[in-house]
Design a protein around this motif. Sequence first.
Motif, short mmCIF file in Angstrom:
data_model
loop_
_atom_site.label_atom_id
_atom_site.label_comp_id
_atom_site.label_asym_id
_atom_site.label_seq_id
_atom_site.Cartn_x
_atom_site.Cartn_y
_atom_site.Cartn_z
N LEU A 265 38.87 116.14 -28.09
CA LEU A 265 38.84 116.22 -29.55
C LEU A 265 38.36 117.61 -29.95
N ARG A 266 39.17 118.28 -30.75
CA ARG A 266 38.76 119.59 -31.30
C ARG A 266 38.65 119.44 -32.82
N THR A 267 37.52 119.86 -33.36
CA THR A 267 37.27 119.71 -34.79
C THR A 267 37.08 121.06 -35.44
N THR A 268 37.77 121.26 -36.56
CA THR A 268 37.64 122.46 -37.37
C THR A 268 37.08 122.07 -38.73
N GLY B 283 30.94 114.87 -24.83
CA GLY B 283 31.45 113.79 -25.64
C GLY B 283 30.31 113.01 -26.25
N PHE B 284 30.48 112.56 -27.48
CA PHE B 284 29.41 111.81 -28.15
C PHE B 284 29.67 110.31 -28.03
N SER B 285 28.63 109.53 -28.25
CA SER B 285 28.75 108.07 -28.18
C SER B 285 29.31 107.52 -29.48
N PHE B 286 30.10 106.47 -29.37
CA PHE B 286 30.62 105.77 -30.54
C PHE B 286 30.87 104.32 -30.15
N PRO C 143 33.50 114.51 -40.97
CA PRO C 143 34.47 115.31 -41.74
C PRO C 143 35.02 116.48 -40.95
N GLY C 144 36.25 116.86 -41.29
CA GLY C 144 36.88 118.02 -40.67
C GLY C 144 38.32 117.74 -40.31
N LEU C 145 38.99 118.77 -39.82
CA LEU C 145 40.34 118.63 -39.29
C LEU C 145 40.23 118.40 -37.79
N HIS C 146 40.78 117.28 -37.33
CA HIS C 146 40.64 116.89 -35.93
C HIS C 146 41.98 116.98 -35.20
N HIS C 147 41.94 117.55 -34.02
CA HIS C 147 43.11 117.66 -33.14
C HIS C 147 42.76 116.94 -31.85
N LEU C 148 43.49 115.84 -31.55
CA LEU C 148 43.19 115.04 -30.37
C LEU C 148 44.33 115.11 -29.38
N VAL C 149 43.98 115.18 -28.11
CA VAL C 149 44.96 115.16 -27.03
C VAL C 149 44.53 114.09 -26.03
N PRO D 66 35.05 123.77 -42.46
CA PRO D 66 34.79 125.01 -43.20
C PRO D 66 33.43 125.61 -42.83
N GLU D 67 33.42 126.92 -42.69
CA GLU D 67 32.20 127.68 -42.45
C GLU D 67 31.43 127.19 -41.23
N ALA D 68 32.15 126.80 -40.20
CA ALA D 68 31.52 126.35 -38.96
C ALA D 68 32.41 126.72 -37.79
N ARG D 69 31.80 126.88 -36.63
CA ARG D 69 32.56 127.14 -35.42
C ARG D 69 33.31 125.87 -35.01
N ASP D 70 34.50 126.05 -34.45
CA ASP D 70 35.23 124.90 -33.90
C ASP D 70 34.40 124.29 -32.77
N ARG D 71 34.47 122.98 -32.66
CA ARG D 71 33.76 122.31 -31.56
C ARG D 71 34.74 121.41 -30.81
N VAL D 72 34.56 121.37 -29.49
CA VAL D 72 35.43 120.59 -28.62
C VAL D 72 34.58 119.57 -27.85
N HIS D 73 35.00 118.31 -27.88
CA HIS D 73 34.33 117.23 -27.15
C HIS D 73 35.35 116.59 -26.21
N GLY D 74 34.87 115.92 -25.17
CA GLY D 74 35.79 115.28 -24.24
C GLY D 74 35.24 113.99 -23.65
N TRP D 75 36.17 113.12 -23.23
CA TRP D 75 35.82 111.85 -22.62
C TRP D 75 36.75 111.58 -21.45
N ARG D 76 36.27 110.80 -20.52
CA ARG D 76 37.06 110.35 -19.38
C ARG D 76 37.39 108.88 -19.54
#
Length: 285
Positions: free
Chosen positions: A221-224, A275-278, A163-169, A226-236
């Motif tokens: 991937l940047r995720t926002t 970056g997390f596994s999926f 869950p959250g608002l995701h911003h992907l580049v 509620p009531e949490a710090r933004d977190r940024v993950h990355g992949w190559r």
Amino acid sequence: MRRTLRREAPSTIGLLADAYDFAAMTRYRSFAFDDHTAYLDQVEGLLRARSAQGLHTTVALFDPDEFTEFCALTGLDPDSADSRTRFTAEIATGGARVRYEGQPIARLVPELINKAVRQATWDYATLLLSELGECAQCGQDIGRSAFERASALLTNLLQAAGPGLHHLVCSVQAEQEQLIAVLHAEHRGGGPALLDESDVAEFVTVLAAGIARHSPGGLVLRTTAPEARDRVHGWRLHEGSLLPLTAGEVFSAYCTDADTGDPVSPEPGVDYRPGFSFDQPDTHH
């Protein structure tokens, strides 16, 4: 009845968004303007007047070079208001355009330029995919297979992001150009993420171009939430798969100016994470 029909007849205005394009059109005697700022003020006044009358208007990017080519192909006189009108009608069907919803011209112009850049990126990425043909081993269309894989990667990534608002580049190196696509998604949990279909198509096409052509690239991937710090993950991007970056690599990628290479101060309230596994489908090409 005529007034009612006018409200149901949409209109498109071709806009010379920057001073350079505007100057190129001043060489035509039939073009009545000689000052770009005054021209933009007049366009904004026209948009407001049409909106006050309940008329639907879109604004399209008017490119002088494309206009010249259009006139040469169609045999039209470029020094004619009628020719400019016909060209505007032509770009209204497939060119970059923005719906006027009362936004000031100072905001509309960047919106329109950004839309044009995104469309050019999408068109170029689509061209790259279409040139690849079929796989010599399995006979599958390489571009289509890459697009399907990119779609699956995006779906699985967003599902794993939670869950959250995701911003992907997504950034992909393609020959002489750097292709960049941006996507916003809202994941409320318990179902698929909420997405804009056209944005998804652009994003997946750019990612697919990198997959199909084995180009270097990456995804952030940047995720926002509620009531949490933004977190940024990355992949190559590597051989059709997205390999997780370390937290240090994510920090370096996110806190470096893309144009100059100079370090950029990290944002407060943001965590830079690996970056997390999926789930990723098997690669075939």
